[in-house]
Design a protein around this motif. Sequence first.
Motif, mmCIF file in Angstrom:
data_model
loop_
_atom_site.group_PDB
_atom_site.id
_atom_site.type_symbol
_atom_site.label_atom_id
_atom_site.label_comp_id
_atom_site.label_asym_id
_atom_site.label_seq_id
_atom_site.Cartn_x
_atom_site.Cartn_y
_atom_site.Cartn_z
ATOM 1 N N LEU A 65 6.244 -2.839 -1.135
ATOM 2 C CA LEU A 65 5.329 -1.941 -0.437
ATOM 3 C C LEU A 65 5.964 -1.554 0.894
ATOM 4 C CD1 LEU A 65 1.933 -3.851 -0.883
ATOM 5 C CD2 LEU A 65 2.852 -2.002 -2.317
ATOM 6 N N VAL A 66 5.958 -0.260 1.186
ATOM 7 C CA VAL A 66 6.508 0.235 2.446
ATOM 8 C C VAL A 66 5.362 0.810 3.270
ATOM 9 C CG1 VAL A 66 8.077 1.877 3.543
ATOM 10 C CG2 VAL A 66 8.746 0.736 1.403
ATOM 11 N N THR A 67 5.298 0.424 4.536
ATOM 12 C CA THR A 67 4.293 0.968 5.447
ATOM 13 C C THR A 67 4.970 1.288 6.768
ATOM 14 O OG1 THR A 67 2.051 0.632 6.316
ATOM 15 C CG2 THR A 67 3.522 -1.268 6.374
ATOM 16 N N PRO A 68 4.618 2.401 7.403
ATOM 17 C CA PRO A 68 5.281 2.788 8.657
ATOM 18 C C PRO A 68 5.137 1.716 9.737
ATOM 19 C CG PRO A 68 4.046 4.637 7.756
ATOM 20 C CD PRO A 68 3.667 3.439 6.941
ATOM 21 N N GLN A 102 3.305 -11.164 -5.882
ATOM 22 C CA GLN A 102 4.775 -11.103 -5.985
ATOM 23 C C GLN A 102 5.314 -9.756 -5.496
ATOM 24 O OE1 GLN A 102 2.951 -12.377 -8.990
ATOM 25 N NE2 GLN A 102 3.015 -14.144 -7.609
ATOM 26 N N LEU A 103 4.727 -9.276 -4.409
ATOM 27 C CA LEU A 103 5.164 -8.019 -3.798
ATOM 28 C C LEU A 103 5.802 -8.313 -2.441
ATOM 29 C CD1 LEU A 103 1.939 -5.939 -4.474
ATOM 30 C CD2 LEU A 103 4.159 -5.502 -5.539
ATOM 31 N N ALA A 104 6.898 -7.617 -2.158
ATOM 32 C CA ALA A 104 7.499 -7.655 -0.831
ATOM 33 C C ALA A 104 6.905 -6.530 0.011
ATOM 34 C CB ALA A 104 9.016 -7.491 -0.931
ATOM 35 N N VAL A 105 6.934 -6.688 1.317
ATOM 36 C CA VAL A 105 6.446 -5.658 2.224
ATOM 37 C C VAL A 105 7.549 -5.314 3.210
ATOM 38 C CG1 VAL A 105 4.728 -5.014 3.953
ATOM 39 C CG2 VAL A 105 4.063 -6.471 2.035
ATOM 40 N N ALA A 106 7.827 -4.018 3.357
ATOM 41 C CA ALA A 106 8.798 -3.539 4.334
ATOM 42 C C ALA A 106 8.073 -2.651 5.344
ATOM 43 C CB ALA A 106 9.910 -2.755 3.645
ATOM 44 N N GLU A 107 8.112 -3.041 6.601
ATOM 45 C CA GLU A 107 7.569 -2.214 7.678
ATOM 46 C C GLU A 107 8.747 -1.450 8.278
ATOM 47 O OE1 GLU A 107 4.475 -4.219 10.222
ATOM 48 O OE2 GLU A 107 5.191 -5.995 9.136
ATOM 49 N N ARG A 108 8.796 -0.165 7.999
ATOM 50 C CA ARG A 108 9.942 0.654 8.415
ATOM 51 C C ARG A 108 9.556 2.118 8.420
ATOM 52 N NH1 ARG A 108 11.681 3.431 4.013
ATOM 53 N NH2 ARG A 108 11.716 2.459 1.928
ATOM 54 N N ALA A 109 10.501 2.942 8.853
ATOM 55 C CA ALA A 109 10.286 4.389 8.798
ATOM 56 C C ALA A 109 10.124 4.817 7.345
ATOM 57 C CB ALA A 109 11.458 5.120 9.435
ATOM 58 N N LEU A 110 9.185 5.746 7.127
ATOM 59 C CA LEU A 110 8.910 6.248 5.777
ATOM 60 C C LEU A 110 8.932 7.776 5.817
ATOM 61 C CD1 LEU A 110 8.096 5.869 2.833
ATOM 62 C CD2 LEU A 110 5.710 5.603 3.581
ATOM 63 N N ASP A 133 6.162 5.339 -6.324
ATOM 64 C CA ASP A 133 5.513 4.983 -7.586
ATOM 65 C C ASP A 133 3.987 5.003 -7.435
ATOM 66 O OD1 ASP A 133 7.977 4.463 -8.948
ATOM 67 O OD2 ASP A 133 8.087 2.540 -7.909
ATOM 68 N N GLU A 134 3.507 4.552 -6.286
ATOM 69 C CA GLU A 134 2.077 4.559 -5.977
ATOM 70 C C GLU A 134 1.920 4.775 -4.473
ATOM 71 O OE1 GLU A 134 -0.433 1.336 -7.428
ATOM 72 O OE2 GLU A 134 1.175 0.729 -8.806
ATOM 73 N N VAL A 135 0.783 5.337 -4.100
ATOM 74 C CA VAL A 135 0.429 5.489 -2.686
ATOM 75 C C VAL A 135 -1.032 5.088 -2.533
ATOM 76 C CG1 VAL A 135 0.138 7.097 -0.745
ATOM 77 C CG2 VAL A 135 2.097 7.361 -2.309
ATOM 78 N N PHE A 136 -1.319 4.353 -1.484
ATOM 79 C CA PHE A 136 -2.716 4.053 -1.181
ATOM 80 C C PHE A 136 -2.898 3.975 0.324
ATOM 81 C CE2 PHE A 136 -0.705 -0.114 -1.837
ATOM 82 C CZ PHE A 136 -1.134 -0.854 -0.746
#
Length: 302
Positions: A210-213, A234-242, A251-254
């Motif tokens: 999962l990527v979130t700004p 079992q999900l990784a999270v990346a906080e970064r520029a999107l 693949d998905e957005v929420f």
Amino acid sequence: MTIHQPGPVAMSRGTAFVEGEFVPLAEATVPMLDRGFLRSDATYDVVHVWQGRYFRLDDHLDRFERSAGALRMTLPLAREEIVAALTGCVQRSGLADAYVQMTLTRGVPPPGTRDPRLCQNRFSAFAQPFVWIANAAQREQGLAMIVSETQRIPPEAVDPRIKNFHWLDFTRSIYEAADAGADVAILPDRDGNVTEGAGFNIFARFGRTLVTPDRGVFEGITRLSMIELAPELQLAVAERALPADELRRADEVFITSTAGGVMPVTRLDGAVLGDGAPGPVTRALHDLYWQRHAEGWHATPV
């Protein structure tokens, strides 16, 4: 803090706490000369109550106190008095599920001056029925989103980590979304990276990540909950520029918000995302989030 009892007035549509008294929300007022009204010189926070329990109350109070300090304001009430005010609003409204807001405004300056240092800061609060930023059909079928042409106010100008009333960029984006036949808009920064929308954060799934700004956004409590819950699936999270172009390939957005939890996005800029239905990870996070509510995770009884 002296708490006065209101008269026998029905408060089921909402109750406010102003000037040390509980009043029907429809009767609550703010002085017209308060800089919170005239200059958007204020901070606030919103905690929700679900089935008679606050969700992550301490996290909201911590953030509210940080915001007040960052704006060089002084809370006129101690934390336990703030909790008593919030709880009084909820109890008098008789609401099991509620949207509860606490606000600190700069106050009214002495006549003949605009000096914010001379103001006495003012606390108020209210409770009203739980607010959803997406209706039942949108939560079930998914939201249509656009990437707004309006840039988000840069953090160098107004730090979005301090919850504030500077919503003119959001308001423009709401009109843009309506004009495009969409439900919501996500605002980009000057470099074309998406930030946030009116009252919500955004997540995009790429495989098991999962990527979130990480910049130019208000760090929402529901956003924090997703970061904490993701490893359980079992999900990784990346906080970064999107970048907006990358978002369109997700693949998905929420989106996430105190006003609704986890809400799927199934169309972006007029194009269908995935198969046009809420994705499996979005549904799983939605279910886990509300399951944790039912279990009493981070809950405080009203």
